[in-house]
Design a protein around this motif. Structure first.
Motif, PDB file in Angstrom:
ATOM      1  N   GLN A 191       0.837  -1.210   0.000  1.00 13.38           N
ATOM      2  CA  GLN A 191       0.000   0.000   0.000  1.00 13.38           C
ATOM      3  C   GLN A 191       0.870   1.258   0.000  1.00 13.38           C
ATOM      4  N   PHE A 192       1.983   1.190   0.708  1.00 12.06           N
ATOM      5  CA  PHE A 192       2.918   2.316   0.726  1.00 12.06           C
ATOM      6  C   PHE A 192       3.334   2.652  -0.711  1.00 12.06           C
ATOM      7  N   HIS A 193       3.701   1.597  -1.471  1.00 11.91           N
ATOM      8  CA  HIS A 193       4.171   1.842  -2.842  1.00 11.91           C
ATOM      9  C   HIS A 193       3.041   2.325  -3.741  1.00 11.91           C
ATOM     10  N   THR A 194       1.814   1.859  -3.482  1.00 10.76           N
ATOM     11  CA  THR A 194       0.684   2.339  -4.282  1.00 10.76           C
ATOM     12  C   THR A 194       0.472   3.830  -4.021  1.00 10.76           C
ATOM     13  N   ARG A 195       0.571   4.200  -2.746  1.00 10.49           N
ATOM     14  CA  ARG A 195       0.364   5.625  -2.414  1.00 10.49           C
ATOM     15  C   ARG A 195       1.471   6.520  -2.964  1.00 10.49           C
ATOM     16  N   HIS A 196       2.679   5.940  -3.061  1.00 10.77           N
ATOM     17  CA  HIS A 196       3.820   6.772  -3.497  1.00 10.77           C
ATOM     18  C   HIS A 196       4.289   6.378  -4.889  1.00 10.77           C
ATOM     19  N   SER A 197       3.334   6.084  -5.756  1.00 10.05           N
ATOM     20  CA  SER A 197       3.708   5.541  -7.070  1.00 10.05           C
ATOM     21  C   SER A 197       4.319   6.589  -8.004  1.00 10.05           C
ATOM     22  N   THR A 198       4.358   7.837  -7.579  1.00 12.15           N
ATOM     23  CA  THR A 198       4.958   8.855  -8.444  1.00 12.15           C
ATOM     24  C   THR A 198       6.479   8.715  -8.482  1.00 12.15           C
ATOM     25  N   GLY A 199       7.022   7.926  -7.587  1.00 12.94           N
ATOM     26  CA  GLY A 199       8.485   7.768  -7.558  1.00 12.94           C
ATOM     27  C   GLY A 199       9.166   8.941  -6.869  1.00 12.94           C
ATOM     28  N   LYS A 200       8.355   9.720  -6.133  1.00 12.60           N
ATOM     29  CA  LYS A 200       8.877  10.911  -5.452  1.00 12.60           C
ATOM     30  C   LYS A 200       9.995  10.557  -4.461  1.00 12.60           C
ATOM     31  N   PHE A 201       9.909   9.332  -3.927  1.00 11.46           N
ATOM     32  CA  PHE A 201      10.872   8.930  -2.914  1.00 11.46           C
ATOM     33  C   PHE A 201      12.203   8.486  -3.521  1.00 11.46           C
ATOM     34  N   PHE A 202      12.255   8.542  -4.831  1.00 12.42           N
ATOM     35  CA  PHE A 202      13.472   8.062  -5.483  1.00 12.42           C
ATOM     36  C   PHE A 202      14.607   9.059  -5.310  1.00 12.42           C
ATOM     37  N   LYS A 203      15.699   8.580  -4.755  1.00 15.10           N
ATOM     38  CA  LYS A 203      16.905   9.405  -4.647  1.00 15.10           C
ATOM     39  C   LYS A 203      18.086   8.460  -4.749  1.00 15.10           C
ATOM     40  N   GLU A 204      18.893   8.678  -5.740  1.00 15.72           N
ATOM     41  CA  GLU A 204      20.017   7.744  -5.955  1.00 15.72           C
ATOM     42  C   GLU A 204      20.962   7.718  -4.760  1.00 15.72           C
ATOM     43  N   ARG A 205      21.315   6.521  -4.344  1.00 12.94           N
ATOM     44  CA  ARG A 205      22.235   6.396  -3.208  1.00 12.94           C
ATOM     45  C   ARG A 205      23.669   6.261  -3.727  1.00 12.94           C
ATOM     46  N   LEU A 217       8.339  -2.763  -8.179  1.00  9.31           N
ATOM     47  CA  LEU A 217       9.246  -3.370  -9.170  1.00  9.31           C
ATOM     48  C   LEU A 217       8.994  -2.760 -10.543  1.00  9.31           C
ATOM     49  N   GLU A 218       7.727  -2.542 -10.853  1.00  6.42           N
ATOM     50  CA  GLU A 218       7.395  -1.907 -12.133  1.00  6.42           C
ATOM     51  C   GLU A 218       7.981  -0.504 -12.187  1.00  6.42           C
ATOM     52  N   LYS A 219       7.858   0.195 -11.064  1.00 10.64           N
ATOM     53  CA  LYS A 219       8.389   1.567 -11.003  1.00 10.64           C
ATOM     54  C   LYS A 219       9.912   1.558 -11.168  1.00 10.64           C
ATOM     55  N   ALA A 220      10.547   0.592 -10.493  1.00 12.46           N
ATOM     56  CA  ALA A 220      12.013   0.494 -10.606  1.00 12.46           C
ATOM     57  C   ALA A 220      12.404   0.255 -12.064  1.00 12.46           C
ATOM     58  N   LYS A 221      11.665  -0.642 -12.728  1.00  9.61           N
ATOM     59  CA  LYS A 221      11.975  -0.932 -14.143  1.00  9.61           C
ATOM     60  C   LYS A 221      11.824   0.334 -14.983  1.00  9.61           C
ATOM     61  N   GLU A 222      10.751   1.060 -14.687  1.00 10.07           N
ATOM     62  CA  GLU A 222      10.490   2.306 -15.434  1.00 10.07           C
ATOM     63  C   GLU A 222      11.640   3.297 -15.251  1.00 10.07           C
ATOM     64  N   ILE A 223      12.053   3.458 -13.988  1.00 11.78           N
ATOM     65  CA  ILE A 223      13.112   4.432 -13.694  1.00 11.78           C
ATOM     66  C   ILE A 223      14.431   3.997 -14.331  1.00 11.78           C
ATOM     67  N   ILE A 224      14.735   2.694 -14.209  1.00 11.43           N
ATOM     68  CA  ILE A 224      15.995   2.196 -14.773  1.00 11.43           C
ATOM     69  C   ILE A 224      15.957   2.341 -16.307  1.00 11.43           C
ATOM     70  N   THR A 225      14.809   2.010 -16.899  1.00 15.82           N
ATOM     71  CA  THR A 225      14.701   2.120 -18.361  1.00 15.82           C
ATOM     72  C   THR A 225      14.843   3.575 -18.800  1.00 15.82           C
ATOM     73  N   ALA A 226      14.220   4.481 -18.053  1.00 14.92           N
ATOM     74  CA  ALA A 226      14.291   5.888 -18.427  1.00 14.92           C
ATOM     75  C   ALA A 226      15.724   6.417 -18.373  1.00 14.92           C
ATOM     76  N   ASN A 227      16.527   5.807 -17.507  1.00 15.96           N
ATOM     77  CA  ASN A 227      17.911   6.265 -17.368  1.00 15.96           C
ATOM     78  C   ASN A 227      18.871   5.412 -18.183  1.00 15.96           C
ATOM     79  N   ALA A 228      18.292   4.500 -18.937  1.00 18.31           N
ATOM     80  CA  ALA A 228      19.137   3.461 -19.516  1.00 18.31           C
ATOM     81  C   ALA A 228      20.022   3.947 -20.633  1.00 18.31           C
ATOM     82  N   VAL A 229      21.209   3.530 -20.480  1.00 16.40           N
ATOM     83  CA  VAL A 229      22.099   3.459 -21.594  1.00 16.40           C
ATOM     84  C   VAL A 229      21.786   2.003 -22.018  1.00 16.40           C
TER      85      VAL A 229
END
Ligand SMILES: C[S@@+](CC[C@H](N)C(=O)[O-])C[C@H]1O[C@@H](n2cnc3c(N)ncnc32)[C@H](O)[C@@H]1O
Length: 328
Positions: A59-73, A128-140
């Motif tokens: 539910q946490f991930h559904t609520r935060h599906s915008t990926g706002k919490f994404f910050k590269e470590r 996982l879908e969001k992660a794939k999206e983010i990785i694909t968007a940044n993909a070389v």
């Protein structure tokens, strides 16, 4: 995912001494509820079932599906420089990121090491879908065949068979009862039959590294030993777990009200997600208990200043590196 990794500090950062923080906290009567022993009758939420804590993360991930919490470590590459290496004998090291969320840990690693292959799991399909999206968007282009995801609850069902290392799995089965749940069912005698042929096609044969970055604290304490055993089982001999998580008396722990306690050093946020705060001995006992060798273990103590509020915050994280013994 909350505010845990915002400050780029390395584990050997010592803006203050942890022991000094401890004595200050433990002598403050207004904070007494954080270190008093815990009786389960003091909270009904301690009776949460495995399904409900995983559900809370979904539910946490559904609520935060915008990926706002994404910050590269990015700082993790400084803490764990082995993630940058590949050797002639192992030109494509394999990494398993457990509880990958939106991929904050994975992306900088994929970028920095062009040879590494990353397997990433989480209990939430949505993230996982969001992660794939983010990785694909940044993909070389090179990311494509170096990044795989799968959904699993590490604390109950464990990892899929195709991740495990055959040699080490056989040895493991000879020595002790195996903890991969599906191996246990058939007593290790028909391992091949317990995988679908598709899974065997993908068989990874064990991983070189596991990253556990702010994930173990999300798992209830009583299911942590099982989660660490699972990591042990899918690592190649000599492989390492790279660990970073909340430390005891971190500022975020002291902010929890007493009614949020669900165990000793264990808290539940109002959305049902959990957070445990580790002292070094708890981490040590969990890893050594599963058969690991300790390579590094320390508190990372960082003072950060909230400029807007003019407040200084003391952050405490635990940094650890644990190795599975090499085969003799
Ligand atoms: C605080 S986030 C950390 C995410 C990521 N490791 C990072 O560095 O940003 C914890 C993650 O663990 C996942 N998680 C919680 N319990 C889990 C479980 N039992 N099995 C697998 N993943 C779990 C959550 O869905 C969440 O994405």
């Amino acid at each position: 995912m909350n505010s845990e990794g915002e400050v780029e500090a390395e584990y050997f950062s010592k803006d203050f001494e942890w022991e000094e923080l401890r004595s200050e906290i433990e002598s403050n009567p207004s904070l007494r509820h954080h270190f008093q022993s815990f009786s389960s009758s003091s909270s009904s939420s301690s009776l949460q079932s495995p399904q409900s804590d995983v559900q809370a993360w979904k539910q946490f991930h559904t609520r935060h599906s915008t990926g706002k919490f994404f910050k590269e470590r990015r700082y993790l590459l400084k803490e764990f420089p082995e993630l940058l290496s590949s050797s002639p004998s192992n030109s494509n090291p394999k990494l398993l990121e457990v509880g990958c969320g939106n991929g904050s840990t994975i992306l900088p690693i994929l970028r920095a090491n062009k040879d590494i292959v990353v397997y990433a799991c989480d209990c939430s399909d949505e993230t996982l879908e969001k992660a794939k999206e983010i990785i694909t968007a940044n993909a070389v282009d090179s990311f494509k065949h170096r990044f795989y995801t799968f959904c699993c609850d590490v604390s109950t069902n464990g990892f899929p068979n195709w991740l495990a290392c055959n040699t080490c799995r056989d040895q493991f089965l000879q020595k002790q009862s195996c903890c991969l749940s599906d191996f246990k069912e058939d007593n290790g005698l028909h391992l091949r039959e317990s995988c679908s042929s598709d899974e065997f096609d993908r068989c990874v044969g064990g991983v070189d590294f596991i990253t556990l970055i702010f994930t173990l604290s999300a798992v209830p304490l009583e299911r942590m030993p099982k989660s660490i055993k699972e990591c042990f089982t899918v690592l190649k001999p000599g492989g390492m777990v790279l660990f970073r998580d909340y430390g005891l008396y971190d500022m975020t722990m002291l902010r929890f009200e007493s009614d949020k306690r669900v165990g000793f050093r264990e808290y539940m946020r109002s959305d049902g997600t959990r957070s445990y705060f580790f002292c070094l001995n708890t981490v040590r006992n969990l890893f050594l208990g599963a058969g690991f060798i300790e390579l590094e273990l320390d508190y990372c103590c960082v003072k950060s200043v909230n400029r807007k509020k003019g407040k200084s915050m003391r952050r405490v994280w635990v940094h650890g590196k644990f190795q599975k013994p090499a085969l003799q």
